[in-house]
Write a protein that holds these residues in place. Sequence first.
Motif, PDB file in Angstrom:
ATOM      1  N   PHE A 197      -4.492  55.305  59.165  1.00 16.18           N
ATOM      2  CA  PHE A 197      -5.219  55.304  60.430  1.00 16.18           C
ATOM      3  C   PHE A 197      -6.463  54.428  60.356  1.00 16.18           C
ATOM      4  CE2 PHE A 197      -3.213  59.616  61.386  1.00 16.18           C
ATOM      5  CZ  PHE A 197      -2.410  59.123  62.395  1.00 16.18           C
ATOM      6  N   GLU A 198      -7.134  54.425  59.218  1.00 12.79           N
ATOM      7  CA  GLU A 198      -8.326  53.583  59.072  1.00 12.79           C
ATOM      8  C   GLU A 198      -7.965  52.105  59.157  1.00 12.79           C
ATOM      9  OE1 GLU A 198     -10.072  55.018  55.442  1.00 12.79           O
ATOM     10  OE2 GLU A 198     -11.387  56.390  56.531  1.00 12.79           O
TER      11      GLU A 198
ATOM     12  N   PRO B 103       1.007  53.545  63.848  1.00 13.51           N
ATOM     13  CA  PRO B 103       1.544  54.324  62.722  1.00 13.51           C
ATOM     14  C   PRO B 103       1.944  55.753  63.070  1.00 13.51           C
ATOM     15  CG  PRO B 103      -0.832  54.384  62.630  1.00 13.51           C
ATOM     16  CD  PRO B 103      -0.485  53.497  63.803  1.00 13.51           C
ATOM     17  N   PHE B 104       1.775  56.158  64.319  1.00 17.89           N
ATOM     18  CA  PHE B 104       2.003  57.562  64.658  1.00 17.89           C
ATOM     19  C   PHE B 104       3.450  57.991  64.439  1.00 17.89           C
ATOM     20  CE2 PHE B 104      -1.835  56.457  66.981  1.00 17.89           C
ATOM     21  CZ  PHE B 104      -2.657  57.525  66.675  1.00 17.89           C
ATOM     22  N   THR B 105       4.423  57.134  64.795  1.00 19.97           N
ATOM     23  CA  THR B 105       5.826  57.524  64.639  1.00 19.97           C
ATOM     24  C   THR B 105       6.178  57.735  63.171  1.00 19.97           C
ATOM     25  OG1 THR B 105       6.402  55.173  64.775  1.00 19.97           O
ATOM     26  CG2 THR B 105       6.632  56.470  66.776  1.00 19.97           C
ATOM     27  N   ASN B 106       5.708  56.857  62.298  1.00 19.14           N
ATOM     28  CA  ASN B 106       5.991  57.022  60.873  1.00 19.14           C
ATOM     29  C   ASN B 106       5.303  58.248  60.298  1.00 19.14           C
ATOM     30  OD1 ASN B 106       7.666  54.789  60.686  1.00 19.14           O
ATOM     31  ND2 ASN B 106       6.014  53.397  60.117  1.00 19.14           N
ATOM     32  N   ILE B 107       4.089  58.509  60.735  1.00 16.30           N
ATOM     33  CA  ILE B 107       3.355  59.652  60.206  1.00 16.30           C
ATOM     34  C   ILE B 107       3.965  60.957  60.700  1.00 16.30           C
ATOM     35  CG2 ILE B 107       1.114  60.836  60.256  1.00 16.30           C
ATOM     36  CD1 ILE B 107      -0.210  58.141  59.915  1.00 16.30           C
ATOM     37  N   ILE B 108       4.506  60.970  61.910  1.00 11.61           N
ATOM     38  CA  ILE B 108       5.212  62.167  62.388  1.00 11.61           C
ATOM     39  C   ILE B 108       6.377  62.500  61.455  1.00 11.61           C
ATOM     40  CG2 ILE B 108       6.845  62.941  64.159  1.00 11.61           C
ATOM     41  CD1 ILE B 108       4.940  61.935  66.256  1.00 11.61           C
TER      42      ILE B 108
END
Length: 209
Positions: free
Chosen positions: A172-173, A83-88
Amino acid sequence: MKNMKKLLSLMLVVVGIASVGVYVNAGEVIESDVSIEESVGSTAAMEGEDFTLEEMLSYALQDELMAEAEYAAIIEAFGVSNPFTNIIKAEISHQEAVIGLYEVRSMEVPEFDPSGHVVLPDTLEEIYAIGIQAEINNIAMYDKFLEQDLDDDVRAVFTALRDGSVNHQATFERAGSRSGNVGGFAGNGNASRGNASRGNGGSKGYGRR
């Protein structure tokens, strides 16, 4: 009027981001056992009680910039994507919403380089727990700001950003639960978004903010 329209459009983007996800309990802010000359981001916010508007906007922008930098560093170092790319993408929208508040008030947006405030985890297993603690500390910062006497537009933006971070925490969870890599990071004294050696842990991320 032009700046106000821009701010309202940015708020709609932020609210749209914040509307996706499941609400989870914010949890506790983890304190850091390291220190530097000056706290930034949510760490600085956790050290205070009363804030000027300039302080709140500065801490918020610092925290959102550090979130983007830290998640980008995790992507590069560990070869992960979502999920890091979407959260960025969401973090960038958060930054734009804060900058919109500066612009509406004709305030100068301060320069801040987040690169010196990012510390990577040692292992892939820690990355989701890092994101969780990062968002917990960011939520705590906005909750503290929302206790202040705020203009309506500032309150609306801070509320939307806080709710967006709640959803990021839940994301993230879920990702950590699917991978089995959640929880091993909590309790590490470096869990403070904003800088690699912050005195108080009230901030987003691992060794940052």
